[in-house]
Design a protein around this motif. Structure first.
Motif, PDB file in Angstrom:
ATOM      1  N   LEU A   1       0.841  -1.204   0.000  1.00  0.00           N
ATOM      2  CA  LEU A   1       0.000   0.000   0.000  1.00  0.00           C
ATOM      3  C   LEU A   1       0.871   1.246   0.000  1.00  0.00           C
ATOM      4  O   LEU A   1       0.595   2.221  -0.718  1.00  0.00           O
ATOM      5  CB  LEU A   1      -0.924  -0.008   1.216  1.00  0.00           C
ATOM      6  CG  LEU A   1      -2.129  -0.930   1.074  1.00  0.00           C
ATOM      7  CD1 LEU A   1      -2.945  -0.927   2.355  1.00  0.00           C
ATOM      8  CD2 LEU A   1      -2.987  -0.483  -0.101  1.00  0.00           C
TER       9      LEU A   1
ATOM     10  N   ALA B   1      -6.720   2.054  -4.091  1.00  0.00           N
ATOM     11  CA  ALA B   1      -5.961   1.528  -2.950  1.00  0.00           C
ATOM     12  C   ALA B   1      -6.687   0.342  -2.347  1.00  0.00           C
ATOM     13  O   ALA B   1      -6.078  -0.676  -2.010  1.00  0.00           O
ATOM     14  CB  ALA B   1      -5.767   2.616  -1.904  1.00  0.00           C
ATOM     15  N   PHE B   2      -8.003   0.473  -2.242  1.00  0.00           N
ATOM     16  CA  PHE B   2      -8.717  -0.632  -1.620  1.00  0.00           C
ATOM     17  C   PHE B   2      -8.693  -1.859  -2.510  1.00  0.00           C
ATOM     18  O   PHE B   2      -8.530  -2.981  -2.033  1.00  0.00           O
ATOM     19  CB  PHE B   2     -10.157  -0.266  -1.284  1.00  0.00           C
ATOM     20  CG  PHE B   2     -10.856  -1.402  -0.588  1.00  0.00           C
ATOM     21  CD1 PHE B   2     -10.533  -1.730   0.709  1.00  0.00           C
ATOM     22  CD2 PHE B   2     -11.786  -2.189  -1.258  1.00  0.00           C
ATOM     23  CE1 PHE B   2     -11.117  -2.803   1.350  1.00  0.00           C
ATOM     24  CE2 PHE B   2     -12.378  -3.268  -0.632  1.00  0.00           C
ATOM     25  CZ  PHE B   2     -12.048  -3.568   0.679  1.00  0.00           C
ATOM     26  N   PHE B   3      -8.810  -1.621  -3.816  1.00  0.00           N
ATOM     27  CA  PHE B   3      -8.748  -2.777  -4.715  1.00  0.00           C
ATOM     28  C   PHE B   3      -7.370  -3.439  -4.617  1.00  0.00           C
ATOM     29  O   PHE B   3      -7.261  -4.663  -4.637  1.00  0.00           O
ATOM     30  CB  PHE B   3      -9.045  -2.382  -6.158  1.00  0.00           C
ATOM     31  CG  PHE B   3      -8.947  -3.556  -7.085  1.00  0.00           C
ATOM     32  CD1 PHE B   3      -9.927  -4.535  -7.070  1.00  0.00           C
ATOM     33  CD2 PHE B   3      -7.863  -3.706  -7.928  1.00  0.00           C
ATOM     34  CE1 PHE B   3      -9.835  -5.642  -7.887  1.00  0.00           C
ATOM     35  CE2 PHE B   3      -7.765  -4.818  -8.748  1.00  0.00           C
ATOM     36  CZ  PHE B   3      -8.749  -5.782  -8.736  1.00  0.00           C
TER      37      PHE B   3
ATOM     38  N   LEU C   1      -7.327  -5.522  -1.633  1.00  0.00           N
ATOM     39  CA  LEU C   1      -8.088  -6.739  -1.874  1.00  0.00           C
ATOM     40  C   LEU C   1      -7.250  -7.741  -2.667  1.00  0.00           C
ATOM     41  O   LEU C   1      -7.213  -8.941  -2.353  1.00  0.00           O
ATOM     42  CB  LEU C   1      -9.348  -6.369  -2.661  1.00  0.00           C
ATOM     43  CG  LEU C   1     -10.570  -7.244  -2.469  1.00  0.00           C
ATOM     44  CD1 LEU C   1     -11.009  -7.240  -1.029  1.00  0.00           C
ATOM     45  CD2 LEU C   1     -11.687  -6.723  -3.358  1.00  0.00           C
ATOM     46  N   ALA C   2      -6.578  -7.212  -3.701  1.00  0.00           N
ATOM     47  CA  ALA C   2      -5.765  -8.098  -4.540  1.00  0.00           C
ATOM     48  C   ALA C   2      -4.662  -8.743  -3.709  1.00  0.00           C
ATOM     49  O   ALA C   2      -4.388  -9.942  -3.833  1.00  0.00           O
ATOM     50  CB  ALA C   2      -5.174  -7.319  -5.705  1.00  0.00           C
TER      51      ALA C   2
ATOM     52  N   ALA D   1      -4.743  -9.247  -0.510  1.00  0.00           N
ATOM     53  CA  ALA D   1      -5.361 -10.221   0.397  1.00  0.00           C
ATOM     54  C   ALA D   1      -5.609 -11.539  -0.329  1.00  0.00           C
ATOM     55  O   ALA D   1      -5.310 -12.625   0.199  1.00  0.00           O
ATOM     56  CB  ALA D   1      -6.664  -9.663   0.964  1.00  0.00           C
ATOM     57  N   PHE D   2      -6.138 -11.468  -1.556  1.00  0.00           N
ATOM     58  CA  PHE D   2      -6.380 -12.703  -2.317  1.00  0.00           C
ATOM     59  C   PHE D   2      -5.076 -13.413  -2.628  1.00  0.00           C
ATOM     60  O   PHE D   2      -4.994 -14.633  -2.579  1.00  0.00           O
ATOM     61  CB  PHE D   2      -7.152 -12.400  -3.609  1.00  0.00           C
ATOM     62  CG  PHE D   2      -8.638 -12.474  -3.426  1.00  0.00           C
ATOM     63  CD1 PHE D   2      -9.291 -13.697  -3.446  1.00  0.00           C
ATOM     64  CD2 PHE D   2      -9.381 -11.339  -3.203  1.00  0.00           C
ATOM     65  CE1 PHE D   2     -10.660 -13.775  -3.265  1.00  0.00           C
ATOM     66  CE2 PHE D   2     -10.747 -11.410  -3.018  1.00  0.00           C
ATOM     67  CZ  PHE D   2     -11.389 -12.628  -3.044  1.00  0.00           C
TER      68      PHE D   2
ATOM     69  N   VAL E   1      -3.964 -15.218   0.437  1.00  0.00           N
ATOM     70  CA  VAL E   1      -4.736 -16.447   0.636  1.00  0.00           C
ATOM     71  C   VAL E   1      -4.284 -17.512  -0.359  1.00  0.00           C
ATOM     72  O   VAL E   1      -4.111 -18.686  -0.016  1.00  0.00           O
ATOM     73  CB  VAL E   1      -6.247 -16.162   0.489  1.00  0.00           C
ATOM     74  CG1 VAL E   1      -7.029 -17.460   0.378  1.00  0.00           C
ATOM     75  CG2 VAL E   1      -6.744 -15.353   1.662  1.00  0.00           C
ATOM     76  N   TYR E   2      -4.046 -17.072  -1.597  1.00  0.00           N
ATOM     77  CA  TYR E   2      -3.619 -18.012  -2.647  1.00  0.00           C
ATOM     78  C   TYR E   2      -2.246 -18.591  -2.306  1.00  0.00           C
ATOM     79  O   TYR E   2      -2.007 -19.794  -2.482  1.00  0.00           O
ATOM     80  CB  TYR E   2      -3.583 -17.273  -3.975  1.00  0.00           C
ATOM     81  CG  TYR E   2      -3.396 -18.151  -5.190  1.00  0.00           C
ATOM     82  CD1 TYR E   2      -4.244 -19.225  -5.435  1.00  0.00           C
ATOM     83  CD2 TYR E   2      -2.392 -17.870  -6.111  1.00  0.00           C
ATOM     84  CE1 TYR E   2      -4.090 -20.009  -6.557  1.00  0.00           C
ATOM     85  CE2 TYR E   2      -2.235 -18.649  -7.243  1.00  0.00           C
ATOM     86  CZ  TYR E   2      -3.078 -19.725  -7.464  1.00  0.00           C
ATOM     87  OH  TYR E   2      -2.919 -20.487  -8.569  1.00  0.00           O
TER      88      TYR E   2
ATOM     89  N   TYR F   1      -1.046 -18.872   0.691  1.00  0.00           N
ATOM     90  CA  TYR F   1      -1.245 -19.768   1.833  1.00  0.00           C
ATOM     91  C   TYR F   1      -1.816 -21.106   1.364  1.00  0.00           C
ATOM     92  O   TYR F   1      -1.448 -22.167   1.875  1.00  0.00           O
ATOM     93  CB  TYR F   1      -2.192 -19.103   2.838  1.00  0.00           C
ATOM     94  CG  TYR F   1      -2.339 -19.882   4.123  1.00  0.00           C
ATOM     95  CD1 TYR F   1      -1.289 -20.005   5.004  1.00  0.00           C
ATOM     96  CD2 TYR F   1      -3.541 -20.495   4.443  1.00  0.00           C
ATOM     97  CE1 TYR F   1      -1.414 -20.719   6.177  1.00  0.00           C
ATOM     98  CE2 TYR F   1      -3.688 -21.216   5.602  1.00  0.00           C
ATOM     99  CZ  TYR F   1      -2.617 -21.329   6.468  1.00  0.00           C
ATOM    100  OH  TYR F   1      -2.751 -22.046   7.620  1.00  0.00           O
ATOM    101  N   GLN F   2      -2.689 -21.031   0.371  1.00  0.00           N
ATOM    102  CA  GLN F   2      -3.244 -22.261  -0.203  1.00  0.00           C
ATOM    103  C   GLN F   2      -2.111 -23.145  -0.721  1.00  0.00           C
ATOM    104  O   GLN F   2      -2.152 -24.371  -0.596  1.00  0.00           O
ATOM    105  CB  GLN F   2      -4.201 -21.907  -1.336  1.00  0.00           C
ATOM    106  CG  GLN F   2      -4.856 -23.119  -1.979  1.00  0.00           C
ATOM    107  CD  GLN F   2      -5.716 -22.744  -3.168  1.00  0.00           C
ATOM    108  OE1 GLN F   2      -6.112 -21.586  -3.301  1.00  0.00           O
ATOM    109  NE2 GLN F   2      -6.000 -23.685  -4.027  1.00  0.00           N
TER     110      GLN F   2
END
Lengths: 423, 520
Positions: B28, B48-50, B53-54, B56-57, B60-61, B63-64
């Motif tokens: 950020l 910035a928020f998008f 979000l990206a 964050a995804f 998660v990806y 971490y997957q």
């Protein structure tokens, strides 16, 4: 009759063709790997083709000039969902009475209806409907609480209809109107992260936000509470441009998390499972660990649709559909699915950007944020990156209520994106 | 150490969360640094928020990936998948279980190359009781059961094991569990089984200095490849599944006299006692305890004049019941019992503490004796009455004497250092006792055990049983001055210790000599 700008329709057509192609490819994998050809395999493709054609005709008739890519991405994901549900056998075409067979057409119908009703100048109707929407959500929650049946930690009405899904959209509509009505209070906070409080604000928040939240606590739908409050937080932040709200909200979220952990048995169990699923591997940790086992056997490229064994994961068709995707489409396929979602969200925020009207902008923000956070919470929960929330994966999970709600939300976004001026 | 790991594991999710948050904040910050373009503030915050979000995804990806692609590195996860993953083609099913090997690297158990999970036992029945079995139908036993998680590769107690497991994953195509290396010598083990063939009994060979178990044989045995329901429902007397060396409790008979002699020597006493042919009546209204020569003479219709006045050495050599019954009463019932406790009678010892179970054995059983229980003391002193011992227990008694009173924990693996289990007597007394036991072999009941050059010291035992032939015992050590090997043998209903058990023990000693156990 004046000629419309000839841009939209060819673009729409091409995008639709790509969606159809991508869908056919995904569907083809199922047919190709299942070995024996059965005429039944044609149904999802035919059904999807018919739905796509109907949408195309309807949009053409409406002279839709909104965001075609947003719609196409959503339809692509819904098509993938259709194949996955067909693969799970939740679409049983020899049983015409099963209503989940009609979830996609119904969802698309609701989407078109929302688009037709609220496009163009009539988007203002949404603002006027926001307080009734809040009242309606309270009524729905009250009815669910009184008449609903508990199943798997959530409450359903007859036939596994989950009306709390509707509440999502209604409360976001109300939150957008709250932001507009008390714009000054939010834009000039008395403390960083705390809006300038007034009697009106307190009463509105208490009556139309905290009361539904209280009902949701009684229904024990903690996932929905988390989703709605996180959405509200993002809406406030985006509307005011002040990160202090996000910061304060984050702190509040942590505090609330601790509260849930210590005082709500249902919630503390979920947090404990998240922190250490192996402590109760054959009990509470079973589902998430089975989901992760499915992923591990998927590897990079997956077994191929129809060739894995995702049925070993409890509720694989619904909440844990992402684990099934990971097993059968692999890590690579998951990346593409997530990319599709991200592009969808990006289109959503672009629509919100373009809004001049503060209410429309706040609403668009809220709707796309909710879709994005729901996806994040679901995928995060299944991959154990986040605690389980019990939320569905939009457009793909089994569950008619969820699918219809997601399409209704999409319809509203499309309506906001359509600058149609009545000539 | 493990506490530290657990502590760290508890905080790991928070550390991870903090790391992800820091990463997001960094991205950020980068985003905002280039934010001087004439974009409206609202649009900027949308972007910035998008971006958030990206990220964050993406997190998660990523971490997957730690589950989907690198799940093998998480040992509890591998354990879960091995136990509860019902997929026929799961990658964990391709994992190879570790080998069990003897001290020289001879493989005692390994996975079938074509069928991971199916076990092959190259020694067959010879090591079946120690190694145990792993069978899809009949479950697990022995070390296969005691160290199941370790062999499978998902038990990582120490950092060394963790890193070995990681190396296995990185280097081998099929990830492999941990190998279990035993102290057993396959050649001695096979010899013991060969010598026991056709009998019912047990043989144990120990290194008294370290407690290393070199052979642990029990007969009859079973073929771990051919488990059948009959094995589990058969006649308990023959039951081949029973590890008699560890689990069989038998009256120790005359071998127990060694322990009584140890007590006397510990007190500095070597009394000379009168041993009349008529025997010894320890308490009124109890039958006299007589020497076996009396019965031999009676059967032959001859008369026998008794041992007369003899000392401890002669009494051991002749295995005089009368002498030791008298000595036991003289030493006192309570001290007799106390001394047995010093040799850990009534306790169990752990031969191997595995990752999911332990291999344990009782030393023996000896109900408490109080002052005044003269008859019971007299019976106990000759290893009859209520005293019972396992073959391992009697071998441990010999091992304690062989190691100057320092009883080492018998160990099946060299994973732990040699460990002193109990101090059982003074070096001087033990040395003297060994000299007396040498006399048993040179000049007494154990004459046949005098393998040239080995200086064997030992004691025979012939234990009466309520039914059938006597149990035959022989415990021995060599060389007498500084023993390197201790052997204990029991033959169920074998008759005389000197004819049934002794040859098995000498056979093992000869094999050990041939293998170089007594060289320099």
């Amino acid at each position: 009759m004046t000629r419309e700008a000839p841009v939209t329709r060819p673009v729409l057509g091409r995008v639709f063709a790509v969606v159809l192609l991508a869908f056919a490819m995904v569907w083809g994998v199922k047919v190709g790997l299942a070995g024996q050809w059965q005429p039944e395999y044609l149904w999802p493709a035919l059904g999807f083709g018919v739905v796509l054609a109907l949408v195309w005709v309807a949009l053409a008739l409406m002279r839709f000039r909104g965001d075609a890519l947003l719609l196409s991405l959503a339809l692509l994901l819904a098509g993938l969902g259709l194949v996955v549900q067909f693969r799970f056998g939740t679409l049983a075409l020899h049983e015409p009475a099963r209503w989940s067979n009609y979830a996609l057409p119904m969802g698309v119908g609701v989407m078109l209806l929302a688009l037709a009703v609220f496009r163009g100048p009539r988007a203002r109707w949404l603002e006027r409907a926001s307080v009734p929407a809040a009242l309606l959500s309270i009524a729905v929650l009250g009815v669910v609480l009184l008449l609903g049946q508990r199943f798997r930690g959530a409450v359903f009405l007859g036939g596994f209809l989950n009306p709390t899904e509707v509440v999502k959209i209604l409360l976001v509509m109300y939150a957008a109107s709250l932001l507009c009505a008390y714009r000054k209070a939010f834009e000039q906070p008395m403390l960083p992260g705390v809006p300038a409080l007034s009697g009106g604000l307190l009463v509105s928040v208490g009556l139309f936000w905290l009361l539904p939240m209280g009902l949701l606590v009684l229904i024990r739908d903690l996932g929905l509470i988390a989703l709605l409050n996180a959405t509200l937080l993002v809406m406030v932040t985006l509307a005011t441009g002040r990160w202090s709200y996000a910061l304060a909200g984050g702190v509040a979220l942590v505090v609330a998390g601790f509260g849930v952990h210590h005082f709500v048995p249902h919630g503390s169990g979920r947090l404990a499972v998240w922190l250490d699923p192996f402590a109760d591997a054959t009990g509470k940790g079973w589902q998430v660990l089975q989901g992760l086992s499915a992923m591990a056997s998927g590897g990079w490229w997956g077994a191929g649709l129809g060739s894995g064994h995702p049925q070993t994961v409890p509720i694989a068709a619904s909440d844990f559909v992402y684990a099934a995707l990971a097993e059968e489409l692999g890590f690579a396929g998951c990346g593409l699915v997530l990319l599709a979602y991200l592009l969808l969200f990006q289109r959503g925020y672009r629509i919100a950007d373009a809004m001049r009207d503060p209410y429309a902008q706040a609403l668009a923000n809220g709707l796309i944020t909710m879709l994005a956070l729901q996806t994040l919470f679901n995928v995060g929960g299944v991959t154990k990156a986040l605690p389980l929330t019990g939320l569905t994966l939009p457009f793909i999970s089994h569950g008619g209520s969820s699918l219809v709600t997601s399409f209704a939300l999409l319809g509203l976004l499309l309506a906001l994106s359509d600058p149609a001026k009545r000539a | 150490m493990t506490e530290w790991v657990q502590d760290a594991a508890r905080w790991l999710p928070w550390v991870k969360a903090a790391f992800l948050a820091a990463l997001a904040a960094l991205l950020l910050a980068l985003w905002f640094r280039r934010g001087r373009d004439p974009v409206a503030p609202k649009r900027r915050i949308h972007r910035a928020f998008f971006a958030f979000l990206a990220v964050a995804f993406l997190a998660v990806y990523a971490y997957q990936a730690t589950w989907q692609l690198a799940g093998f590195a998480r040992t509890p996860f591998v354990e879960f998948m091995k136990k509860y993953n019902r997929r026929p083609d799961s990658p964990v099913k391709r994992m190879v279980r570790g080998e069990i090997r003897d001290r020289n690297g001879v493989v005692l158990a390994h996975d079938d190359a074509d069928f991971p999970g199916r076990r092959v036992y190259p020694l067959g029945a010879a090591a079946c009781h120690v190694v145990g079995y792993l069978d899809p139908k009949y479950g697990m036993a022995g070390l296969e059961a005691a160290d199941h998680p370790f062999l499978e590769g998902y038990s990582v107690a120490t950092r060394e094991e963790q890193s070995r497991f990681g190396q296995n994953l990185l280097q081998a195509q099929a990830p492999r569990g941990n190998d279990l290396v035993l102290t057993l010598d396959a050649r001695l083990q096979q010899e013991a089984m060969r010598l026991l063939a056709g009998r019912t009994g047990a043989a144990v060979a120990l290194d008294p200095r370290t407690g290393d178990v070199l052979a642990l044989a029990s007969a009859p045995a079973f073929d771990p490849h051919k488990l059948a329901p009959g094995l589990f429902a058969g006649n308990p007397d023959r039951s081949p599944l029973l590890n008699r060396a560890l689990q069989g409790l038998y009256p120790p008979g005359s071998t127990y006299k060694v322990l009584v002699a140890a007590l006397a020597l510990e007190r500095g006493e070597e009394p000379v006692l009168e041993c009349p042919p008529g025997g010894y009546v320890a308490a009124p209204h109890t039958p006299p305890i007589r020497d076996h020569e009396f019965y031999d003479a009676q059967r032959a219709g001859r008369a026998w004049g008794g041992h007369g006045r003899i000392g401890l050495g002669r009494a051991l050599a002749k295995s005089s019941n009368v002498y030791f019954a008298k000595l036991g009463v003289q030493l006192g019932p309570a001290s007799l019992w106390d001394h047995a406790q010093r040799f850990l009678f009534n306790e169990s010892v752990t031969l191997h503490d595995g990752s999911s179970g332990a291999v344990r054995a009782r030393v023996g059983r000896f109900p408490p004796l109080q002052e005044g229980q003269r008859a019971a003391a007299a019976q106990s002193a000759i290893g009859q009455g209520e005293v019972l011992a396992t073959p391992l227990g009697m071998t441990l008694l010999a091992a304690a004497i062989a190691n100057d009173g320092r009883l080492m924990r018998p160990r099946l693996t060299a994973r732990t250092d040699p460990e002193l289990l109990a101090g059982c007597g003074s070096p001087a007394a033990m040395r003297r006792l060994r000299a007396l036991l040498r006399g048993v072999v040179t000049d007494g009941t154990g004459r046949r055990a005098d393998v040239p050059g080995l200086e064997v010291a030992g004691k025979t035992g012939t234990a009466q049983t309520p039914r059938g032939e006597d149990h035959a015992w022989f415990i021995c050590m060599a060389p007498q001055a500084k023993p390197r090997l201790v052997v204990g043998v029991l033959i169920e209903h074998g008759g005389y210790g000197s004819t049934a058990a002794l040859p098995v023990a000498t056979g093992l000693l000869r094999k050990a000599e041939e293998l170089g156990y007594f060289a320099k």
